[in-house]
Write an enzyme that holds these catalytic residues in place. Structure first.
Site, short mmCIF file in Angstrom:
data_model
loop_
_atom_site.label_atom_id
_atom_site.label_comp_id
_atom_site.label_asym_id
_atom_site.label_seq_id
_atom_site.Cartn_x
_atom_site.Cartn_y
_atom_site.Cartn_z
CB THR A 1 -17.15 -12.54 0.41
OG1 THR A 1 -16.39 -11.57 -0.26
CG2 THR A 1 -18.41 -12.86 -0.39
CE LYS B 1 -14.16 -10.83 4.20
NZ LYS B 1 -12.72 -10.65 3.94
N GLY C 1 -9.08 -1.01 5.15
CA GLY C 1 -10.44 -1.55 5.28
C GLY C 1 -10.43 -2.89 5.98
CG ASN D 1 -6.92 4.02 3.92
OD1 ASN D 1 -7.05 3.22 2.99
ND2 ASN D 1 -7.95 4.48 4.61
N GLY E 1 -3.94 -11.74 -6.15
CA GLY E 1 -4.56 -12.23 -4.93
C GLY E 1 -4.97 -13.69 -4.92
P1 ATR Z 1 -12.23 -4.71 1.95
O1 ATR Z 1 -13.07 -5.59 2.84
O2 ATR Z 1 -12.04 -5.28 0.57
O3 ATR Z 1 -10.95 -4.31 2.58
P2 ATR Z 1 -13.33 -2.11 2.58
O4 ATR Z 1 -13.34 -2.46 4.01
O5 ATR Z 1 -14.53 -1.43 1.99
O6 ATR Z 1 -13.10 -3.40 1.67
O7 ATR Z 1 -12.00 -1.22 2.31
C1 ATR Z 1 -11.77 -0.62 1.08
C2 ATR Z 1 -10.37 0.01 1.07
O8 ATR Z 1 -10.14 0.52 -0.26
C3 ATR Z 1 -10.20 1.20 2.01
O9 ATR Z 1 -8.85 1.28 2.41
C4 ATR Z 1 -10.59 2.37 1.10
O10 ATR Z 1 -10.04 3.61 1.48
P3 ATR Z 1 -10.85 4.61 2.49
O11 ATR Z 1 -10.58 4.09 3.87
O12 ATR Z 1 -10.28 5.94 2.25
O13 ATR Z 1 -12.30 4.50 2.11
C5 ATR Z 1 -9.93 1.94 -0.17
N1 ATR Z 1 -10.52 2.59 -1.35
C6 ATR Z 1 -11.75 2.37 -1.88
N2 ATR Z 1 -11.95 3.16 -2.96
C7 ATR Z 1 -10.81 3.89 -3.10
C8 ATR Z 1 -10.40 4.92 -4.02
N3 ATR Z 1 -11.19 5.31 -5.03
N4 ATR Z 1 -9.16 5.45 -3.85
C9 ATR Z 1 -8.35 5.04 -2.86
N5 ATR Z 1 -8.68 4.10 -1.95
C10 ATR Z 1 -9.90 3.53 -2.06
#
Ligand code: ATR
Length: 289
Positions: A71, A75, A138, A160, A256
């Site tokens: 996790t 990954k 992400g 996004n 989820g």
């Molecule tokens: P995961 O493996 O859970 O998908 P990740 O790869 O870190 O985690 O992806 C996080 C996602 O949440 C991304 O789409 C991120 O947006 P950015 O690409 O702009 O970083 C989004 N995310 C995280 N914090 C956020 C926030 N405060 N507002 C909007 N989107 C957020």
């Protein structure tokens, strides 16, 4: 090496979920319920692994373990240590499952199976032919985007916060599935997002927003009012503001949980070759401890 085996607990541990943090993971209860169903004991544990030590962990796993779930944040960092990637894992450049056989490490992604199972279980639908809007770009979003393409969804809109990341993901999915109808927009682009939601069958929320009680909603929740036929899936495993708003409007909405169960089921099948006992896994997932 010794350090990992002592941290992993007893010598009977053959499977691990690793993460940082990992204390919250329910994978051990869920997977051990499946192993117990087949009279195979409780061989699954959890271990916090510092991402800087992932190479050391991979060498430990290669000789001592049969399977691993990964996790956040492992990954992608595990990729250089995997000997062979499944086509799905190679496409999304992410693995959440390792199978170890004869000291070789095979990498898989079961996140796609997780979303397909969750949509089927929660809404009685297949992804095929659905117009999907996804919030996030992400790691988890990547697996979901590839799954919608592989399952022949009718279209995918990726919204996004960072538009560039949505574009990059759409580019990779488009190369994998030429002709698949893809669109991207920023999360705060009300016009494009509203237009996509008006015709969507399914909204999938997969940003990290909602993990904390104080998190704001990922999008303008008034946009949910545009489409009384929308189903709302939030990959976060809790009641988020998005889910509350959807339910208040009478829209079918799900968290989820089923995604975690179905991705775990797919991992179990990869390791054992046996059909996952879904009911036992669901009961195990819900068990505390
Ligand atoms: P995961 O493996 O859970 O998908 P990740 O790869 O870190 O985690 O992806 C996080 C996602 O949440 C991304 O789409 C991120 O947006 P950015 O690409 O702009 O970083 C989004 N995310 C995280 N914090 C956020 C926030 N405060 N507002 C909007 N989107 C957020």
């Amino acid at each position: 090496m010794r350090r990992f085996s002592s941290m992993a607990g007893t010598e009977q541990i053959e499977y691990l979920v690793i993460g940082d943090p990992v204390a919250h993971s329910r994978s051990p209860q869920m997977q051990n319920a499946a192993f117990e169903f087949y009279g195979m004991g409780s061989p699954y544990g959890k271990l916090r692994v510092d991402p800087a030590k992932i190479g050391e962990f991979a060498e430990y796993a290669r000789t001592r373990l049969k399977g691993v779930n990964l996790t956040v944040p492992h990954k992608q960092v595990i990729l250089p240590f995997v000997d062979e990637l499944s086509p799905g894992a190679a496409a999304c450049r992410s693995v959440n499952t390792l199978k170890i056989e004869k000291n070789r490490i095979f990498g898989f992604s079961t996140d796609g199976a997780g979303i397909s199972g969750a949509v089927r279980e929660n809404f009685g639908l297949e992804l095929e032919d659905l117009h999907v809007v996804m919030l996030g770009a992400g790691g988890a979003a990547t697996a979901i985007a590839f799954e919608t393409a592989a399952r022949h969804s009718a279209s995918l809109t990726i919204a996004n916060r960072t538009l560039e990341k949505a574009r990059d993901l759409a580019g990779r999915v488009g190369s994998f599935a030429p002709g698949f109808a893809l669109e991207v927009c920023a999360l705060d682009d009300r016009e494009t997002l509203g237009r996509a939601l008006s015709r969507a069958d399914l909204l999938i929320q997969v940003t990290s927003l909602g993990l904390k009680e104080t998190d704001p909603a990922p999008m303008d929740l008034e946009l949910l009012e545009l489409n009384p036929k929308l189903r709302v899936f939030d990959a976060v495993y809790r009641e988020t503001p998005l889910l509350r708003a959807a339910r208040a409007l009478g829209l079918p909405a799900a968290d989820g949980r089923e995604m975690l169960i179905w991705q775990g089921a797919a991992s179990f099948e990869i390791w054992t070759g046996k059909p996952a006992p879904i009911e036992a896994m669901r009961a195990g997932f819900g068990r505390s401890g």
